[in-house]
Write a protein that holds these residues in place. Structure first.
Motif, PDB file in Angstrom:
ATOM      1  N   THR A   1      20.321 -33.934  -5.813  1.00 50.09           N
ATOM      2  CA  THR A   1      18.948 -33.709  -5.375  1.00 50.09           C
ATOM      3  C   THR A   1      18.460 -34.933  -4.613  1.00 50.09           C
ATOM      4  O   THR A   1      18.747 -36.065  -5.007  1.00 50.09           O
ATOM      5  CB  THR A   1      18.029 -33.486  -6.601  1.00 50.09           C
ATOM      6  OG1 THR A   1      18.544 -32.390  -7.360  1.00 50.09           O
ATOM      7  CG2 THR A   1      16.605 -33.189  -6.184  1.00 50.09           C
ATOM      8  N   TYR A   2      17.736 -34.684  -3.538  1.00 53.00           N
ATOM      9  CA  TYR A   2      17.132 -35.792  -2.794  1.00 53.00           C
ATOM     10  C   TYR A   2      15.677 -35.468  -2.541  1.00 53.00           C
ATOM     11  O   TYR A   2      15.334 -34.352  -2.153  1.00 53.00           O
ATOM     12  CB  TYR A   2      17.848 -36.042  -1.464  1.00 53.00           C
ATOM     13  CG  TYR A   2      17.375 -37.315  -0.821  1.00 53.00           C
ATOM     14  CD1 TYR A   2      17.826 -38.542  -1.286  1.00 53.00           C
ATOM     15  CD2 TYR A   2      16.447 -37.300   0.204  1.00 53.00           C
ATOM     16  CE1 TYR A   2      17.375 -39.723  -0.736  1.00 53.00           C
ATOM     17  CE2 TYR A   2      15.983 -38.473   0.763  1.00 53.00           C
ATOM     18  CZ  TYR A   2      16.456 -39.684   0.290  1.00 53.00           C
ATOM     19  OH  TYR A   2      16.000 -40.858   0.836  1.00 53.00           O
ATOM     20  N   ILE A   3      14.850 -36.463  -2.761  1.00 52.26           N
ATOM     21  CA  ILE A   3      13.423 -36.306  -2.531  1.00 52.26           C
ATOM     22  C   ILE A   3      13.045 -37.193  -1.359  1.00 52.26           C
ATOM     23  O   ILE A   3      13.270 -38.402  -1.384  1.00 52.26           O
ATOM     24  CB  ILE A   3      12.612 -36.687  -3.783  1.00 52.26           C
ATOM     25  CG1 ILE A   3      12.932 -35.699  -4.918  1.00 52.26           C
ATOM     26  CG2 ILE A   3      11.135 -36.650  -3.503  1.00 52.26           C
ATOM     27  CD1 ILE A   3      13.465 -36.324  -6.123  1.00 52.26           C
ATOM     28  N   GLN A   4      12.497 -36.591  -0.322  1.00 48.01           N
ATOM     29  CA  GLN A   4      12.050 -37.314   0.871  1.00 48.01           C
ATOM     30  C   GLN A   4      10.563 -37.004   1.043  1.00 48.01           C
ATOM     31  O   GLN A   4      10.178 -36.069   1.756  1.00 48.01           O
ATOM     32  CB  GLN A   4      12.844 -36.870   2.090  1.00 48.01           C
ATOM     33  CG  GLN A   4      12.475 -37.560   3.379  1.00 48.01           C
ATOM     34  CD  GLN A   4      12.629 -39.050   3.310  1.00 48.01           C
ATOM     35  OE1 GLN A   4      11.689 -39.766   2.948  1.00 48.01           O
ATOM     36  NE2 GLN A   4      13.798 -39.547   3.645  1.00 48.01           N
ATOM     37  N   CYS A   5       9.727 -37.776   0.335  1.00 52.36           N
ATOM     38  CA  CYS A   5       8.291 -37.508   0.341  1.00 52.36           C
ATOM     39  C   CYS A   5       7.657 -37.619   1.716  1.00 52.36           C
ATOM     40  O   CYS A   5       6.592 -37.046   1.946  1.00 52.36           O
ATOM     41  CB  CYS A   5       7.587 -38.420  -0.658  1.00 52.36           C
ATOM     42  SG  CYS A   5       7.891 -37.933  -2.368  1.00 52.36           S
ATOM     43  N   ALA A   6       8.295 -38.323   2.633  1.00 53.51           N
ATOM     44  CA  ALA A   6       7.753 -38.415   3.992  1.00 53.51           C
ATOM     45  C   ALA A   6       7.567 -37.026   4.596  1.00 53.51           C
ATOM     46  O   ALA A   6       6.674 -36.821   5.425  1.00 53.51           O
ATOM     47  CB  ALA A   6       8.667 -39.259   4.870  1.00 53.51           C
TER      48      ALA A   6
END
Length: 186
Positions: free
Chosen positions: A28-33
């Motif tokens: 899982t990867y979270i890229q809040c941008a």
């Protein structure tokens, strides 16, 4: 506000095989941008995160670059100054641009995502010379599985239990799934 679905819709929450800035691999990867690029979502998330603290700080401080937008929005919700740290030529996190904090001022450190807590603790370390009262840590996503980082409570809008693996023991690598490094840290 259904933050998880909103993150999926804006591609801020991805699944696959990722190399994290910590060196670990994850599914899982979270890229809040991706969610923060929408001003209405950034503002709403900042307001929601500010409500999680039962103290009004004197400052909000975030690490550049990932924490800047959400940190600014939390500071705006509290109506307090916003500062950010940057890496110097030696790669050490510090306040620059003539930013400073007066002694004993209440500070909340805001991140987009806390995974290992490395960046957050670098911000804590960079502020020690100002002798602040760090009253808490906040983030959009806590994937650290921790409620505290050192002695500081973590407040998060959502917690995501993403699997992480040491590179030598990664089942995704064993399946020959290509690894992607989407983050900004080298």
């Amino acid at each position: 506000m259904d933050i998880v679905n909103l993150m999926k819709e804006t591609n801020a929450l991805l699944t696959g095989h990722f190399l994290l800035s910590s060196g670990l691999h994850s599914d899982t990867y979270i890229q809040c941008a991706q969610i923060l690029k929408y001003p209405q979502y950034a503002e709403a998330l900042g307001k929601e995160l500010s409500k999680m603290f039962n103290v009004v700080p004197d400052y909000i401080v975030s690490p550049a670059l990932g924490g800047i937008i959400i940190g600014y929005e939390v500071a705006k919700a509290f109506n307090v100054p916003f500062l950010f740290t940057e890496r110097n030529k030696e790669g050490v996190m510090e306040l620059r641009r003539n930013f400073f904090i007066e002694k004993n001022k209440k500070v909340i450190i805001i991140e987009d995502v806390i995974t290992t807590g490395k960046s957050t603790l670098e911000v804590v370390e960079s502020l020690k010379k100002y002798n602040p009262d760090i009253v808490g840590l906040g983030c959009i996503v806590n994937r650290s599985k921790k409620e505290h980082l050192e002695n500081y409570p973590i407040k998060s809008l959502i917690e995501i239990d993403a699997k992480t693996y040491e590179p030598d023991n990664c089942p995704l690598c064993k399946e020959n799934i290509p690894v992607v490094k989407p983050g900004s840290r080298k």
